[in-house]
Design a protein around this motif. Structure first.
Motif, PDB file in Angstrom:
ATOM      1  N   ILE A 150      96.587   9.251  17.851  1.00 12.63           N
ATOM      2  CA  ILE A 150      97.764   9.934  19.007  1.00 12.63           C
ATOM      3  C   ILE A 150      99.048   9.520  19.154  1.00 12.63           C
ATOM      4  N   TYR A 151      99.023   8.275  18.071  1.00 15.82           N
ATOM      5  CA  TYR A 151     100.641   7.055  17.688  1.00 15.82           C
ATOM      6  C   TYR A 151     101.127   7.969  16.795  1.00 15.82           C
ATOM      7  N   SER A 182     100.161  13.954  24.576  1.00 15.06           N
ATOM      8  CA  SER A 182     100.822  12.876  25.616  1.00 15.06           C
ATOM      9  C   SER A 182     102.154  11.849  25.779  1.00 15.06           C
ATOM     10  N   LYS A 183     101.739  11.450  24.329  1.00 27.75           N
ATOM     11  CA  LYS A 183     102.724  10.076  24.181  1.00 27.75           C
ATOM     12  C   LYS A 183     104.169  10.777  23.451  1.00 27.75           C
ATOM     13  N   ASN A 204      97.291   1.382  19.811  1.00 31.16           N
ATOM     14  CA  ASN A 204      97.046   0.251  20.543  1.00 31.16           C
ATOM     15  C   ASN A 204      96.723  -0.951  20.649  1.00 31.16           C
ATOM     16  N   ARG A 222      98.065  15.683  31.545  1.00 27.35           N
ATOM     17  CA  ARG A 222      96.118  15.869  30.667  1.00 27.35           C
ATOM     18  C   ARG A 222      96.030  16.988  29.865  1.00 27.35           C
ATOM     19  N   ASN A 248      91.567   3.371  13.895  1.00 27.24           N
ATOM     20  CA  ASN A 248      93.123   3.746  15.183  1.00 27.24           C
ATOM     21  C   ASN A 248      94.493   3.001  14.558  1.00 27.24           C
ATOM     22  N   GLY A 286      93.074  15.897  27.706  1.00 27.17           N
ATOM     23  CA  GLY A 286      93.812  14.096  27.049  1.00 27.17           C
ATOM     24  C   GLY A 286      92.806  13.792  25.824  1.00 27.17           C
ATOM     25  N   GLY A 287      93.817  13.141  25.426  1.00 24.73           N
ATOM     26  CA  GLY A 287      92.726  12.143  23.495  1.00 24.73           C
ATOM     27  C   GLY A 287      91.954  11.080  24.241  1.00 24.73           C
ATOM     28  N   LYS A 288      91.988  10.951  25.542  1.00 25.39           N
ATOM     29  CA  LYS A 288      90.588  10.040  26.235  1.00 25.39           C
ATOM     30  C   LYS A 288      89.231  11.163  26.109  1.00 25.39           C
ATOM     31  N   PHE A 300      91.877  -0.046  22.287  1.00 22.44           N
ATOM     32  CA  PHE A 300      91.915   1.177  23.438  1.00 22.44           C
ATOM     33  C   PHE A 300      90.622   0.575  24.200  1.00 22.44           C
ATOM     34  N   MET A 337      87.202  11.008  22.987  1.00 20.31           N
ATOM     35  CA  MET A 337      86.677   9.871  22.498  1.00 20.31           C
ATOM     36  C   MET A 337      85.506   9.860  23.012  1.00 20.31           C
ATOM     37  N   ASP A 388      91.923   7.836  15.580  1.00 15.13           N
ATOM     38  CA  ASP A 388      92.402   8.292  16.851  1.00 15.13           C
ATOM     39  C   ASP A 388      94.043   7.787  16.387  1.00 15.13           C
TER      40      ASP A 388
END
Ligand code: PLP
Length: 392
Positions: free
Chosen positions: A205-206, A236-237, A174, A245, A170, A98-100, A124, A103, A203
């Motif tokens: 991720i988007y 994920s996105k 988000n 995950r 980021n 996962g991206g999380k 986030f 971090m 980050d």
């Protein structure tokens, strides 16, 4: 028995609590439209699912190397190298659950009592939560509506002190959907030359969820900070794969072994069929990504237009991700009570801005990862609610 102090400070993501409450209300028979949770409402494209099924059938279900299967690391390195016209070594790519988790790893590597970590606010929620967990001091970087919800390089640089160890950025972001322009990122990178001991976690991720011809500006395009840049990204996105995950990160060479050891200690490896699915996602057809972005774009215009017609609500047009972050100050409501009343009384799940940081007061976040008819119905319900409950 007492747990270590960090657990008295760790936070969470209220989006999951809102989701649980929405599910409970819906199980009790109430109609709920969920604009709370941040995940695409599309199915993972079939060729990606098929790759995971084939991997399982081929017996690919054992442990892999802690940092991922070699072809996947190579595919990530190849994609980054070609997108940003740079040279990325697969040996510095770690496949993460996962991206999380990137971090989590980065903040654990730099956070400890006595140091400061800069993070976006609103942002986030896990950034701040993890910073506090480590005992480091969280220093919010204000993300302002007046700046189109982009970060300001000048303001960010002004917050750096001799105690700053890590800077988290980021974009696209988000919860506000803001995209920071290239000029601002150029200025940030230039200013960072004065602070060579500050690590940077970007980050991204988007990165593929951009509108109005915006081009993604990756911090990876700046060779001058490569020796202290941690890149966070994942599937994920972009490929509607939140529950698989999966994520990936790129690390400077001296820090790579730390993340490899963390993986060995904590998760051994990312589940094997997911890694084959991730490979199919990167190397297969990309038309589903474009189709998803086009659909999000249509909803984005619709939701912003609808929000701006609600009494007391003003919403700037987000340029990325799949969130709108309307200003609700003129409704006379505080953000969290409004989010709660919208869920309990109007049946619309949204998240109060303060769940993303102190500067989120006066705003709510709507995820437009839901169908147009549902968004339309949610806006109607919100309009009825606000007409009935606004003081003006
Ligand atoms: N970074 C940002 C800005 C996010 O919004 C999210 C998820 O919402 C993540 C990272 C985590 O992504 P993942 O589900 O891959 O862990």
């Amino acid at each position: 028995m007492k747990l270590v102090d960090g657990f008295s400070r760790i936070g969470e993501e209220n989006a999951f609590a809102v989701l649980a409450r929405a599910q409970q209300l819906s199980a009790n028979g109430k109609e709920i439209i969920n604009l709370g949770i941040g995940q695409p409402d599309f199915k993972t494209p079939t060729h990606i699912v098929d790759a995971a099924v084939t991997a399982l059938k081929n017996g690919e279900h054992g442990y892999t190397a802690a940092t991922g299967i070699p072809p996947l690391r190579e595919a990530v390195a190849a994609e980054l190298s070609s997108r940003y016209n740079t040279d990325v070594s697969d040996e510095l790519v770690a496949i993460m659950p996962g991206g999380k988790v990137t971090m989590f790893a980065a903040i654990l590597m730099f956070g400890e009592p006595g140091v400061e970590i800069l993070y976006p606010d609103p942002g986030f929620p896990i950034y701040r939560s993890m910073i506090e967990f480590t005992g480091a001091t969280p220093v919010p970087i204000p993300i302002r509506e007046s700046n189109g919800f982009a970060f300001s390089a000048t303001e960010t640089l002004s917050l750096i002190s001799s105690k700053t160890r890590l800077l988290i950025v980021n974009s696209p972001a988000n919860p506000c959907g803001g995209v920071t322009p290239k000029k601002e990122i150029d200025n940030l990178v230039n200013g960072l030359a004065e602070h060579p001991n500050v690590a940077i976690m970007s980050d991204e991720i988007y990165d593929r969820l951009l509108y109005d011809d915006e081009q993604h500006i990756s911090l990876l395009s700046y060779p001058e900070i490569r020796d202290r840049l941690i890149l966070l990204n994942g599937w994920s996105k972009t490929y509607a794969m939140t529950g698989w995950r999966l994520g990936y990160s790129l690390w400077p060479e001296p820090w790579f072994d730390a993340v490899r050891k963390l993986a060995v200690n904590a998760w051994s490896c990312v589940n094997t069929p997911s890694q084959y699915a991730a490979l199919a996602a990167l190397t297969g057809p990309q038309d589903s990504v474009q189709a998803m972005v086009d659909t999000f774009d249509e909803r984005r215009r619709f939701v912003v237009d609808g929000l701006n017609q609600l009494p007391g609500v003003n919403c700037i047009t987000p340029k990325g991700a799949f969130y709108a972050f309307p200003n609700i100050k003129d409704t006379g409501w505080q953000a969290k009570p409004l989010a709660s009343a919208l869920l309990e009384e109007a049946g619309v799940a949204v998240i109060g801005g303060p769940d993303f940081g102190t500067l989120g007061e006066g705003y709510i976040r709507l995820s437009y990862a839901n169908s147009l008819p549902n968004i339309e119905r949610a806006l109607d319900k919100m309009a009825d609610f606000l007409k009935e409950h606004s003081p003006t």
